[in-house]
Design an enzyme around this catalytic site. Structure first.
Site, mmCIF file in Angstrom:
data_model
loop_
_atom_site.group_PDB
_atom_site.id
_atom_site.type_symbol
_atom_site.label_atom_id
_atom_site.label_comp_id
_atom_site.label_asym_id
_atom_site.label_seq_id
_atom_site.Cartn_x
_atom_site.Cartn_y
_atom_site.Cartn_z
ATOM 1 N N SER A 180 13.782 51.536 70.312
ATOM 2 C CA SER A 180 12.949 51.567 69.124
ATOM 3 C C SER A 180 11.656 52.344 69.434
ATOM 4 O O SER A 180 11.727 53.454 69.954
ATOM 5 C CB SER A 180 12.679 50.144 68.656
ATOM 6 O OG SER A 180 12.557 50.065 67.281
ATOM 7 N N ASP A 432 22.211 51.411 61.999
ATOM 8 C CA ASP A 432 20.780 51.163 62.153
ATOM 9 C C ASP A 432 20.010 52.043 61.167
ATOM 10 O O ASP A 432 20.140 53.266 61.200
ATOM 11 C CB ASP A 432 20.379 51.496 63.591
ATOM 12 C CG ASP A 432 18.881 51.367 63.840
ATOM 13 O OD1 ASP A 432 18.181 50.785 62.987
ATOM 14 O OD2 ASP A 432 18.433 51.855 64.891
ATOM 15 N N HIS A 457 20.814 48.663 66.097
ATOM 16 C CA HIS A 457 19.540 48.984 66.736
ATOM 17 C C HIS A 457 19.559 48.680 68.236
ATOM 18 O O HIS A 457 19.697 47.525 68.639
ATOM 19 C CB HIS A 457 18.435 48.180 66.045
ATOM 20 C CG HIS A 457 17.067 48.780 66.157
ATOM 21 N ND1 HIS A 457 16.800 50.097 65.895
ATOM 22 C CD2 HIS A 457 15.879 48.216 66.498
ATOM 23 C CE1 HIS A 457 15.509 50.324 66.062
ATOM 24 N NE2 HIS A 457 14.923 49.200 66.440
#
Length: 496
Positions: A180, A432, A457
């Site tokens: 991320s 995602d 993710h």
């Protein structure tokens, strides 16, 4: 439908919430994979250490000499000692434990590489707070001004150089890992400090979600497609529910009706649509193929399970009963909740909401709030001025929407990085919603995009389980082999 500004949680990356009405070598191929979900005892998984860090790496005013204690976690169980690899996790927007405990991939491959594991906490998050604590550090733009991605990456470089010196292991190759926002930092770390870090695994890193490179409607379009691919009726039920929620909230006795329908702990339910929206967004982001407890305990394939609940025929035509079933999957998979506290069921206390709000108001301008007429969420025309206005009124600062692409690049990334970039893996799972801003095509033979339609993710960084699908096992094997190749080449070059 009225949108309002809330911090974009990048860990996980959560876009602006909305609410209705009130509204990331040889032998390595034989790595032994962990077969069960880990249990965390706190101690034992890592050792906590602190580094006296420089507040400002880029200026020479009196404040530049100020220091703060930066926390980092170390696991040296399998380290081979002098010259052996160092694997570094580049911290996200929250306390570092959350990411150390959910990046099992690093722990699992460390024995084969004889690697030292280091998880560095991002400045202004967790315990790594300058100015003696949050009261001063978060008090105004002057003290918050030292919270930026460039300062954070300089922290990583400074700490790693000092650590290698103290270990008398200056020749150890360093590989960065991150998911991320942490994935973005890992990639930028490699690009900006190639003399410090050999390569990077940037998982679910939306490096292109800036400066008009990606449509602001992409994020919600992907979430919509995730749910719609499971069930058309699920999609339609969610899409039509917002008006019904709005209308009920505005009627006398409506809030009490909603409190009963969703079994909330209080009749104060003005934020109920936002609470529902969070579950749908996070459910899509963490649509993992196995049971998980990253943000909250969830079953395998939570989107599928939420849609099954919504489509449950026993709910009849009762929209709220259908939605309650989905919320019960997301917020109460363990079955332990007697009622839902919609204010407490939030990540605000888990991650650094205040710190990320500042970052999203200054440099991390990630347009995501657009929602088309086909979206399962209420339509919303993206307007940058709305965000800018909030930032100027709340912090007294104007966002710099073009800074990230100026500092790190992004435009014509294939042409630019093809000539000088190397040793980065870009993993993206197309379920995602942040994958829309990811690098989805390999840029050269050592800037490798791994794109998996079924992925969510930074699923590749999670601990392996015996239930992992073949595609996920293959992704991790490929990543291991690529990293092994980088390290082998590093040692070969060292002999020249």
């Amino acid at each position: 439908m009225e949108t309002h500004r809330a911090a974009l949680l990048f860990l996980l990356f959560l876009p602006t919430f909305f609410h209705a009405g009130n509204a990331m070598a040889a032998g390595v191929r034989q790595a032994k994979w962990r077969r069960e979900l880990p249990t965390y005892s706190g101690s034992g998984l890592y050792e906590t250490r602190y580094f006296t860090q420089t507040l400002d790496h880029f200026n020479f005013n009196p404040q530049s000499y100020a220091k703060f204690q930066q926390r980092y976690l170390v696991n040296d169980t399998h380290w081979g000692g002098k010259g052996s690899p160092i694997f570094v996790y580049t911290g996200n927007e929250g306390g570092i434990e959350l990411f150390a405990k959910n990046t099992g991939f690093m722990f699992e491959i460390a024995p084969s590489f004889k690697a030292l594991l280091v998880f560095i906490e991002h400045r202004y998050y967790g315990e790594s707070i300058p100015f003696g604590g949050e009261d001063v550090a978060y008090s105004n733009a002057s003290t918050l001004g030292y919270l930026s991605s460039t300062q954070a990456i300089a922290d990583f470089a400074t700490l790693i150089i000092d650590l290698k010196k103290n270990l008398t292991s200056e020749d150890s190759p360093v590989v960065a890992f991150g998911g991320s926002y942490g994935g973005m930092l890992a990639a930028w770390f490699r690009l900006k400090y190639p003399h410090v870090v050999l390569g990077a695994l940037a998982s679910s890193a939306p490096l292109l979600q800036f400066d008009d490179l990606v449509s602001p409607y992409t994020f919600y379009n992907i979430i919509t497609n995730d749910f719609r691919s499971e069930s058309e009726s699920c999609y339609r039920t969610i899409k039509s529910s917002w008006k019904e929620l709005d209308d009920t909230l505005s009627r006398p006795g409506g809030p009490k009706k909603l409190a009963k329908a969703f079994k909330t702990c209080s009749d104060e339910v003005s934020d109920l649509p936002q609470w529902i929206g969070e579950a749908l967004i996070y459910g899509a982001m963490t649509d993992y193929p196995t049971v998980s407890d990253f943000l909250t305990p969830l079953p395998a394939y939570p989107v599928k399970q939420m849609c099954k609940a919504i489509d449950n025929p026993t709910s009849g035509n009762d929209t709220f009963a259908r939605l309650y079933g989905a919320m019960n999957i997301y917020y109460n998979y363990t079955g332990k909740a007697a009622c839902f506290d919609i204010d407490a069921d939030s990540l605000d206390d888990t991650v650094g909401m205040d710190g990320w709000s500042w970052q999203s108001c200054t440099e991390m301008i990630l347009p995501t709030e657009g929602r088309s007429e086909e979206s399962m969420f209420p339509a919303n025309k993206y307007n940058y001025d709305d965000d800018a206005g909030f930032c100027e009124s709340y912090y007294g600062v104007a966002p710099r929407p073009h800074w990230i692409t100026t500092e790190f690049g992004g435009h014509d990334i294939r042409r630019v990085l093809k000539r000088f970039g190397s040793n980065i893996i870009f993993f993206n799972g197309l379920r995602d919603p942040w994958s829309g801003g990811g690098v989805l095509k390999s840029l050269n033979p050592s800037l490798i995009a791994m794109v998996i339609p079924q992925g969510a993710h930074h699923v590749d960084l999670r601990y392996s389980t015996k239930e992992d699908p073949v595609w996920l096992q293959n992704v991790r094997r490929k990543e291991i082999n690529i990293i092994a190749g980088w390290i082998d080449q590093y040692y070969a070059d060292s002999k020249l």
